[in-house]
Motif scaffolding. Structure first.
Motif, PDB file in Angstrom:
ATOM      1  N   TYR A 107      71.495 128.981  40.695  1.00 30.47           N
ATOM      2  CA  TYR A 107      70.085 129.269  40.954  1.00 30.47           C
ATOM      3  C   TYR A 107      69.237 128.000  40.912  1.00 30.47           C
ATOM      4  O   TYR A 107      68.424 127.757  41.803  1.00 30.47           O
ATOM      5  N   LEU A 111      66.970 126.000  43.952  1.00 33.04           N
ATOM      6  CA  LEU A 111      65.557 125.608  43.824  1.00 33.04           C
ATOM      7  C   LEU A 111      65.393 124.101  43.981  1.00 33.04           C
ATOM      8  O   LEU A 111      64.440 123.626  44.608  1.00 33.04           O
ATOM      9  N   ALA A 115      63.258 123.602  47.220  1.00 31.54           N
ATOM     10  CA  ALA A 115      61.850 123.502  46.829  1.00 31.54           C
ATOM     11  C   ALA A 115      61.530 122.131  46.234  1.00 31.54           C
ATOM     12  O   ALA A 115      60.658 121.408  46.728  1.00 31.54           O
ATOM     13  N   GLY A 153      63.938 138.768  50.757  1.00 28.02           N
ATOM     14  CA  GLY A 153      64.968 138.682  49.739  1.00 28.02           C
ATOM     15  C   GLY A 153      65.969 139.805  49.938  1.00 28.02           C
ATOM     16  O   GLY A 153      65.573 140.918  50.272  1.00 28.02           O
ATOM     17  N   PHE A 157      71.420 137.430  47.937  1.00 21.35           N
ATOM     18  CA  PHE A 157      70.704 136.225  48.378  1.00 21.35           C
ATOM     19  C   PHE A 157      69.600 135.819  47.387  1.00 21.35           C
ATOM     20  O   PHE A 157      68.674 135.103  47.757  1.00 21.35           O
ATOM     21  N   ALA A 158      69.710 136.246  46.142  1.00 20.94           N
ATOM     22  CA  ALA A 158      68.623 135.975  45.198  1.00 20.94           C
ATOM     23  C   ALA A 158      68.321 134.477  45.084  1.00 20.94           C
ATOM     24  O   ALA A 158      67.157 134.063  45.083  1.00 20.94           O
ATOM     25  N   ALA A 161      67.177 132.964  48.737  1.00 17.49           N
ATOM     26  CA  ALA A 161      65.854 133.484  49.111  1.00 17.49           C
ATOM     27  C   ALA A 161      64.767 132.908  48.209  1.00 17.49           C
ATOM     28  O   ALA A 161      63.683 132.539  48.678  1.00 17.49           O
ATOM     29  N   SER A 162      65.028 132.817  46.907  1.00 16.13           N
ATOM     30  CA  SER A 162      64.026 132.228  46.016  1.00 16.13           C
ATOM     31  C   SER A 162      63.684 130.809  46.472  1.00 16.13           C
ATOM     32  O   SER A 162      62.512 130.421  46.518  1.00 16.13           O
ATOM     33  N   PHE A 165      61.767 130.992  49.927  1.00 13.95           N
ATOM     34  CA  PHE A 165      60.381 131.463  49.731  1.00 13.95           C
ATOM     35  C   PHE A 165      59.541 130.322  49.145  1.00 13.95           C
ATOM     36  O   PHE A 165      58.395 130.089  49.571  1.00 13.95           O
ATOM     37  N   ALA A 166      60.088 129.641  48.141  1.00 18.71           N
ATOM     38  CA  ALA A 166      59.333 128.557  47.493  1.00 18.71           C
ATOM     39  C   ALA A 166      59.005 127.454  48.507  1.00 18.71           C
ATOM     40  O   ALA A 166      57.885 126.923  48.533  1.00 18.71           O
TER      41      ALA A 166
ATOM     42  N   SER D 162      54.611 128.084  45.062  1.00 21.40           N
ATOM     43  CA  SER D 162      56.073 127.969  45.218  1.00 21.40           C
ATOM     44  C   SER D 162      56.786 128.798  44.159  1.00 21.40           C
ATOM     45  O   SER D 162      57.745 129.529  44.455  1.00 21.40           O
ATOM     46  N   ALA D 166      58.910 132.269  44.889  1.00 20.91           N
ATOM     47  CA  ALA D 166      60.317 132.334  44.467  1.00 20.91           C
ATOM     48  C   ALA D 166      60.565 133.557  43.594  1.00 20.91           C
ATOM     49  O   ALA D 166      61.573 134.267  43.754  1.00 20.91           O
ATOM     50  N   ALA D 169      60.760 136.604  45.759  1.00 21.07           N
ATOM     51  CA  ALA D 169      62.051 136.670  46.462  1.00 21.07           C
ATOM     52  C   ALA D 169      63.128 137.196  45.530  1.00 21.07           C
ATOM     53  O   ALA D 169      63.977 138.009  45.924  1.00 21.07           O
ATOM     54  N   GLN D 172      62.551 140.950  45.075  1.00 20.55           N
ATOM     55  CA  GLN D 172      62.994 141.691  46.275  1.00 20.55           C
ATOM     56  C   GLN D 172      64.506 141.775  46.343  1.00 20.55           C
ATOM     57  O   GLN D 172      65.079 142.816  46.672  1.00 20.55           O
ATOM     58  N   SER D 173      65.155 140.645  46.072  1.00 25.31           N
ATOM     59  CA  SER D 173      66.619 140.616  46.143  1.00 25.31           C
ATOM     60  C   SER D 173      67.217 141.565  45.118  1.00 25.31           C
ATOM     61  O   SER D 173      68.187 142.283  45.395  1.00 25.31           O
TER      62      SER D 173
END
Lengths: 244, 244, 244, 244
Positions: A107, A111, A115, A153, A157-158, A161-162, A165-166, D162, D166, D169, D172-173
């Motif tokens: 994770y 990021l 990001a 999300g 794909f957590a 996607a995080s 999105f960021a 950001s 995140a 996301a 949602q995931s």
């Protein structure tokens, strides 16, 4: 040629990044960043041997020291060039796993790659883009590469996607802060499989089912050439047969 | 020149529609539709006198009989031309009023001009675009013009936003149905004041604060030229100083 | 009981509308509108026979004369009641067809049922809701029922999605205009199959795969009871197994 | 009382977190997490002295070791309790600065507090929520607190947006992965100023211009009580006078 304007592309392998480098090399000197020189050396050589000018620098966008060293090298090498365009296109952080199998590092790596990497890249690019205003044919441009996971999300794909999105939040924030100052910030949604060496073996029922990296590069060039009266922030790109 | 491909543009006055007609006239025969010939005649004459080919037809998109008659005329006039591109750009239905001052007719006129009008236009365009597949340089393309109000309902914009949301839903539905069949359906978000004769007197604090109709036209042409590997559905366009 | 506050629910059949009527009947006098008395009579009788107060009025929301006559009747019947809540829930306009098989009437009927119908309903409800401010326990509330198609246009859903997008734009515009005046305007996204008589035969792999109309009604009541410090505009509702 | 079900709330100070704790304490044993005991001790004492059961644990969500130690303590303390609800509500990472004044640490702190923190919290909560299925009155629930910046990146909000994008996301995931398994995952959009001690001095033109923490808590409880036939993923909450 030292005074030709410059484009910097982060995240250059044999796919989209190389196509973007080739496209922008028709007008600009090029600096490409990537973690592995084996990935970017072919396109650097190709540009240089076909009349363009390119350098490649090994760098890890998620590491600010590495990014800072790369930008220092670029500025030393192209000391009299204005920065016309900067493209953030690294692929790092992609991981598909059930959530409970994701590690803390999976994770945080996502990021950091997307990001924090984009943050590092923008911190160095934006001052140069601000300086370039007025000197270039087109408004100085900063483009970030997004994905389907930038908008949605999904199970497994957590992490990715995080991070995407960021990245999109960063791009939006920069567009709203620096657009009015004359820097064009854009974000693309690449929604589908790109036709690159790694996906060559993936066969689809329909022809033309993969995104063309050259067509993606054309769209990045199109965004770059928009006048400041008529900026786009976001552009989605997908094969005609893609479900969305 | 009868066999040159054709572009049909609905909603042509002295602004965006005229710029789109001029841009597409460099490659295609043109048919423009508008309610008032005074609005489209100048650009029709300009195209014809500068080596292009254009006709103008008086039509009300919200009236299916009128649209059908217009398409019949176009097909009679350009009987051997394939339809390369169709653009839906009428400005009708724009009304800004507190909700309780809106009349039933204000609301229904907005829906008819934008949503029902786009339906009528698409019903006639899509069969022609399907027929054109394979014969044209670029994938046959259908573009709808949206606005800020396509994404956001606001106080005093209940009628216009309803009509523009409906138009966007239509465009999305068509993109998902006909994209996989090879017709490129796109929707633009025009977010700002366009620099046209009607807005000439509107002065902004900053230079370049209005959208350039020629730059909008360039973006429509760019969408049209995308290969089917790499279609965009939606493109937002705004002046650099626009709040969004 | 004539002075009990009033709730008006448009679009009452044996499903969600009936559940909403039952729920709100615990606190308010009820007026239900529907095209077919056979659909709403059972719930009207049920409310009246269990100590509540309800009337049913045959009305077509898409016809302003019909809606106006219905509101006139309601105001005559409940002349001393304030309007605490109004719910727009008609199901009309749902049609699933390939675009080229849709008729002009399919499309216009969808727009009339959902968008123009909601306009007609809101034109009469909002003045009554504004009058009710200060007299009711909860802020006067106007709720519109949306669907999956309120957020996404899909192949074969061009008509229904257009109408539901338009309805959402109307709801947003009203929320932004009348929220600051103390009227709570909300919009729900019903994303899935509702468990009503018409869908009883639809069997899913999983238990509890259909939305409960009573749980939808609970959520409408919850929205109604929110204080003006803490209004929600939009609430999505779906079965746990629904893909989204 | 050891067998009463449990709710864990991360991010408890004198505002929203305390209201959520109080609300859920009416039905459940409570564990609250916060960086500073001074912030959560008052509500812990209040719950215990009014017949409820609560413990407070000092923890930093962005540090997985700290979160793991906290969950170990909770499980030791409430060894026979099932986890009915988990709420992620920390305020860390909020920073408002022009982009070029943001430090690398500002940006990484925001990501760690919101995104990585939520990851850490979810990794420990979800297995417990999965275990609780079937034993609780309501579906086991995981709620994440979002903000205006969850949906929109803005000038000066690059870091916070950001981190909140995140987090959304991630939510949602998780909703898409664990919803079908019977765990209710929700995300709220808190859009406005909350009426807490820190904002007491902020005076607005209108009454009731700040979000009520108790009303926010009511909405979290409402989300928790939804049956699995009718789950909401996202709920926006704002004062009636808020511009949005």
């Amino acid at each position: 040629m030292a005074s030709k304007a410059l484009a910097i592309i982060a995240g250059v392998g044999p796919g989209t990044g190389a196509s973007i480098a080739r496209k922008f090399a028709k007008s600009y000197s090029i600096a490409v960043l990537g973690r592995n020189p084996d990935n970017y050396n072919p396109v650097v050589q190709e540009i240089n041997s076909s009349g363009g000018q390119a350098i490649g620098i090994s760098a890890d966008v998620s590491d600010s020291k590495s990014i800072n060293a790369a930008f220092d090298k670029i500025q030393a090498q192209y000391s009299s060039s204005k920065l016309a365009a900067a493209v953030f296109n690294p692929g790092g952080g992609f991981v598909v796993k059930p959530f409970l199998e994701l590690t803390e590092e999976d994770y945080s790596t996502a990021l950091k790659s997307q990001a924090q990497g984009a943050f590092n890249f923008a911190q160095r690019s934006i001052p140069l883009l601000l300086q370039a205003r007025g000197s270039s044919e087109y408004p100085p441009t900063l483009i970030f590469t997004g994905a389907t996971a930038s908008l949605k999300g999904s199970a497994k794909f957590a992490a990715f996607a995080s991070s995407k999105f960021a990245l999109r939040a960063l791009a939006q924030s920069l567009a709203r802060e620096f657009g009015p100052q004359g820097v064009h910030v854009s974000h693309t949604i690449i929604d589908g499989v790109i036709d690159i060496p790694r996906t060559k073996a993936w066969v689809f029922e329909h022809e033309d089912a993969k995104l063309s990296p050259d067509a993606i590069a054309d769209s990045y060039w199109y965004l770059h050439t928009q006048p400041r009266t008529t900026f786009s922030f976001e552009l989605d790109l997908r094969p005609y047969i893609e479900k969305w």
